[in-house]
Write a protein that holds these residues in place. Structure first.
Motif, PDB file in Angstrom:
ATOM      1  N   VAL A 116      76.865  83.813  39.758  1.00 40.50           N
ATOM      2  CA  VAL A 116      77.764  82.874  40.432  1.00 40.50           C
ATOM      3  C   VAL A 116      78.304  81.840  39.451  1.00 40.50           C
ATOM      4  O   VAL A 116      79.496  81.521  39.463  1.00 40.50           O
ATOM      5  N   ALA A 117      77.456  81.322  38.576  1.00 35.68           N
ATOM      6  CA  ALA A 117      77.902  80.314  37.599  1.00 35.68           C
ATOM      7  C   ALA A 117      78.948  80.889  36.647  1.00 35.68           C
ATOM      8  O   ALA A 117      80.001  80.270  36.423  1.00 35.68           O
ATOM      9  N   GLU A 118      78.692  82.070  36.102  1.00 37.72           N
ATOM     10  CA  GLU A 118      79.636  82.660  35.146  1.00 37.72           C
ATOM     11  C   GLU A 118      80.923  83.114  35.833  1.00 37.72           C
ATOM     12  O   GLU A 118      82.013  82.967  35.277  1.00 37.72           O
ATOM     13  N   LEU A 119      80.808  83.654  37.033  1.00 37.26           N
ATOM     14  CA  LEU A 119      82.000  84.064  37.778  1.00 37.26           C
ATOM     15  C   LEU A 119      82.864  82.856  38.122  1.00 37.26           C
ATOM     16  O   LEU A 119      84.091  82.901  37.988  1.00 37.26           O
ATOM     17  N   THR A 120      82.243  81.774  38.555  1.00 36.93           N
ATOM     18  CA  THR A 120      82.986  80.555  38.885  1.00 36.93           C
ATOM     19  C   THR A 120      83.720  80.028  37.661  1.00 36.93           C
ATOM     20  O   THR A 120      84.900  79.670  37.743  1.00 36.93           O
ATOM     21  N   THR A 121      83.054  80.000  36.521  1.00 38.22           N
ATOM     22  CA  THR A 121      83.686  79.545  35.271  1.00 38.22           C
ATOM     23  C   THR A 121      84.869  80.431  34.901  1.00 38.22           C
ATOM     24  O   THR A 121      85.951  79.942  34.556  1.00 38.22           O
ATOM     25  N   LEU A 122      84.676  81.749  34.996  1.00 39.69           N
ATOM     26  CA  LEU A 122      85.748  82.694  34.657  1.00 39.69           C
ATOM     27  C   LEU A 122      86.950  82.511  35.579  1.00 39.69           C
ATOM     28  O   LEU A 122      88.093  82.442  35.118  1.00 39.69           O
ATOM     29  N   LEU A 123      86.713  82.409  36.885  1.00 36.55           N
ATOM     30  CA  LEU A 123      87.829  82.274  37.832  1.00 36.55           C
ATOM     31  C   LEU A 123      88.543  80.936  37.689  1.00 36.55           C
ATOM     32  O   LEU A 123      89.767  80.873  37.782  1.00 36.55           O
ATOM     33  N   ALA A 124      87.791  79.869  37.458  1.00 33.70           N
ATOM     34  CA  ALA A 124      88.415  78.554  37.269  1.00 33.70           C
ATOM     35  C   ALA A 124      89.384  78.596  36.094  1.00 33.70           C
ATOM     36  O   ALA A 124      90.501  78.069  36.175  1.00 33.70           O
ATOM     37  N   LYS A 125      88.966  79.260  35.019  1.00 37.13           N
ATOM     38  CA  LYS A 125      89.816  79.343  33.827  1.00 37.13           C
ATOM     39  C   LYS A 125      90.972  80.328  34.043  1.00 37.13           C
ATOM     40  O   LYS A 125      92.130  79.994  33.790  1.00 37.13           O
ATOM     41  N   SER A 126      90.670  81.515  34.526  1.00 38.22           N
ATOM     42  CA  SER A 126      91.671  82.567  34.660  1.00 38.22           C
ATOM     43  C   SER A 126      92.751  82.226  35.691  1.00 38.22           C
ATOM     44  O   SER A 126      93.919  82.548  35.494  1.00 38.22           O
ATOM     45  N   LEU A 127      92.342  81.581  36.793  1.00 38.55           N
ATOM     46  CA  LEU A 127      93.290  81.269  37.869  1.00 38.55           C
ATOM     47  C   LEU A 127      93.743  79.817  37.849  1.00 38.55           C
ATOM     48  O   LEU A 127      94.485  79.386  38.732  1.00 38.55           O
ATOM     49  N   ASN A 128      93.281  79.061  36.858  1.00 41.65           N
ATOM     50  CA  ASN A 128      93.651  77.652  36.715  1.00 41.65           C
ATOM     51  C   ASN A 128      93.326  76.860  37.991  1.00 41.65           C
ATOM     52  O   ASN A 128      94.186  76.205  38.570  1.00 41.65           O
ATOM     53  N   ILE A 129      92.056  76.967  38.395  1.00 38.42           N
ATOM     54  CA  ILE A 129      91.567  76.238  39.564  1.00 38.42           C
ATOM     55  C   ILE A 129      90.785  75.031  39.039  1.00 38.42           C
ATOM     56  O   ILE A 129      89.699  75.183  38.491  1.00 38.42           O
ATOM     57  N   PRO A 130      91.341  73.822  39.181  1.00 33.94           N
ATOM     58  CA  PRO A 130      90.723  72.645  38.571  1.00 33.94           C
ATOM     59  C   PRO A 130      89.449  72.168  39.261  1.00 33.94           C
ATOM     60  O   PRO A 130      88.587  71.580  38.620  1.00 33.94           O
ATOM     61  N   ASN A 131      89.301  72.413  40.552  1.00 36.97           N
ATOM     62  CA  ASN A 131      88.145  71.920  41.295  1.00 36.97           C
ATOM     63  C   ASN A 131      87.297  73.114  41.725  1.00 36.97           C
ATOM     64  O   ASN A 131      87.629  73.806  42.688  1.00 36.97           O
ATOM     65  N   THR A 132      86.162  73.343  41.027  1.00 27.25           N
ATOM     66  CA  THR A 132      85.340  74.516  41.338  1.00 27.25           C
ATOM     67  C   THR A 132      84.681  74.422  42.714  1.00 27.25           C
ATOM     68  O   THR A 132      84.126  75.402  43.188  1.00 27.25           O
ATOM     69  N   GLN A 133      84.776  73.273  43.358  1.00 26.10           N
ATOM     70  CA  GLN A 133      84.293  73.154  44.736  1.00 26.10           C
ATOM     71  C   GLN A 133      85.052  74.134  45.632  1.00 26.10           C
ATOM     72  O   GLN A 133      84.540  74.571  46.657  1.00 26.10           O
ATOM     73  N   TYR A 134      86.264  74.489  45.236  1.00 29.03           N
ATOM     74  CA  TYR A 134      87.094  75.387  46.034  1.00 29.03           C
ATOM     75  C   TYR A 134      86.955  76.847  45.600  1.00 29.03           C
ATOM     76  O   TYR A 134      87.818  77.670  45.898  1.00 29.03           O
ATOM     77  N   ILE A 135      85.878  77.169  44.891  1.00 34.37           N
ATOM     78  CA  ILE A 135      85.552  78.565  44.595  1.00 34.37           C
ATOM     79  C   ILE A 135      84.272  78.876  45.357  1.00 34.37           C
ATOM     80  O   ILE A 135      83.186  78.422  44.993  1.00 34.37           O
ATOM     81  N   ALA A 136      84.419  79.612  46.456  1.00 36.59           N
ATOM     82  CA  ALA A 136      83.297  79.949  47.332  1.00 36.59           C
ATOM     83  C   ALA A 136      82.912  81.413  47.120  1.00 36.59           C
ATOM     84  O   ALA A 136      83.784  82.273  47.000  1.00 36.59           O
ATOM     85  N   VAL A 137      81.609  81.677  47.055  1.00 35.61           N
ATOM     86  CA  VAL A 137      81.117  83.025  46.780  1.00 35.61           C
ATOM     87  C   VAL A 137      80.163  83.458  47.893  1.00 35.61           C
ATOM     88  O   VAL A 137      79.235  82.724  48.243  1.00 35.61           O
ATOM     89  N   SER A 138      80.408  84.646  48.428  1.00 35.48           N
ATOM     90  CA  SER A 138      79.538  85.256  49.425  1.00 35.48           C
ATOM     91  C   SER A 138      78.905  86.498  48.804  1.00 35.48           C
ATOM     92  O   SER A 138      79.616  87.363  48.278  1.00 35.48           O
ATOM     93  N   LEU A 139      77.574  86.593  48.857  1.00 41.77           N
ATOM     94  CA  LEU A 139      76.846  87.707  48.248  1.00 41.77           C
ATOM     95  C   LEU A 139      76.143  88.522  49.323  1.00 41.77           C
ATOM     96  O   LEU A 139      75.487  87.957  50.211  1.00 41.77           O
ATOM     97  N   THR A 140      76.254  89.841  49.240  1.00 42.10           N
ATOM     98  CA  THR A 140      75.571  90.732  50.162  1.00 42.10           C
ATOM     99  C   THR A 140      74.830  91.799  49.363  1.00 42.10           C
ATOM    100  O   THR A 140      75.448  92.527  48.582  1.00 42.10           O
ATOM    101  N   ASP A 141      73.514  91.871  49.562  1.00 46.56           N
ATOM    102  CA  ASP A 141      72.691  92.901  48.928  1.00 46.56           C
ATOM    103  C   ASP A 141      72.619  94.076  49.898  1.00 46.56           C
ATOM    104  O   ASP A 141      72.021  93.977  50.959  1.00 46.56           O
TER     105      ASP A 141
END
Length: 113
Positions: A74-99
Motif C-alpha cells: 500500500v505504501a509503495e503503490l500510494t507513492t507510485l500513484l501520487a507521482k504518476s497521476l500527480n495527486i498532491p494529497n495522498t489522503q485521496y488515494i484509497a486502497v481496498s484489498l481482497t485476499d
C-alpha cells in the motif's frame, strides 16, 4: 493471480505507462509472476474525493490469492500513484484489498484450486 483496478479522476496522458508500472510493482511486492497480473487504470472525471471532483485522487481495488506484506504494498503503490497521476494529497488515494481463495480465481479456463 492479482487483479488490480485503479479508478482516478486525475487527468494523465500516461495511463498506459501507469498500468504497466503498477503491474510491475504488484508482481514484485506480492512475489507473483507478472504474467498473471492484470492491471487496469480507468479515468473517470466524475469521481469526487472529499466531497469535490476538484480533489484529484484514486480508488484502488486489488484482489489476489495471498497479499503478502500489505503495508509495504500500500505504501509503495500510494507513492507510485501520487507521482504518476500527480495527486498532491495522498489522503485521496484509497486502497481496498481482497485476499481471494484459490478456488475463486481462474485463468486459461480453470481455477487455481
Amino acid at each position: 493471480m492479482p487483479f488490480l483496478t485503479v479508478y482516478t479522476n486525475a487527468e494523465s496522458k500516461n495511463l498506459t505507462q501507469t498500468a504497466e508500472e503498477v503491474s510491475h510493482l504488484t508482481a514484485q511486492i506480492l512475489h507473483k509472476p507478472e504474467r498473471y497480473v492484470v492491471a487496469n487504470v480507468i479515468h473517470n472525471p466524475n469521481m469526487a474525493f472529499g466531497g469535490s471532483v476538484a480533489n484529484k485522487g484514486a480508488l484502488v481495488e486489488l484482489k489476489s490469492i495471498g497479499l503478502g506484506d500489505k503495508d509495504k504494498y500500500v505504501a509503495e503503490l500510494t507513492t507510485l500513484l501520487a507521482k504518476s497521476l500527480n495527486i498532491p494529497n495522498t489522503q485521496y488515494i484509497a486502497v481496498s484489498l481482497t485476499d481471494m481463495p484459490m478456488a475463486y480465481a481462474a485463468c486459461g479456463g480453470r481455477t487455481f484450486g
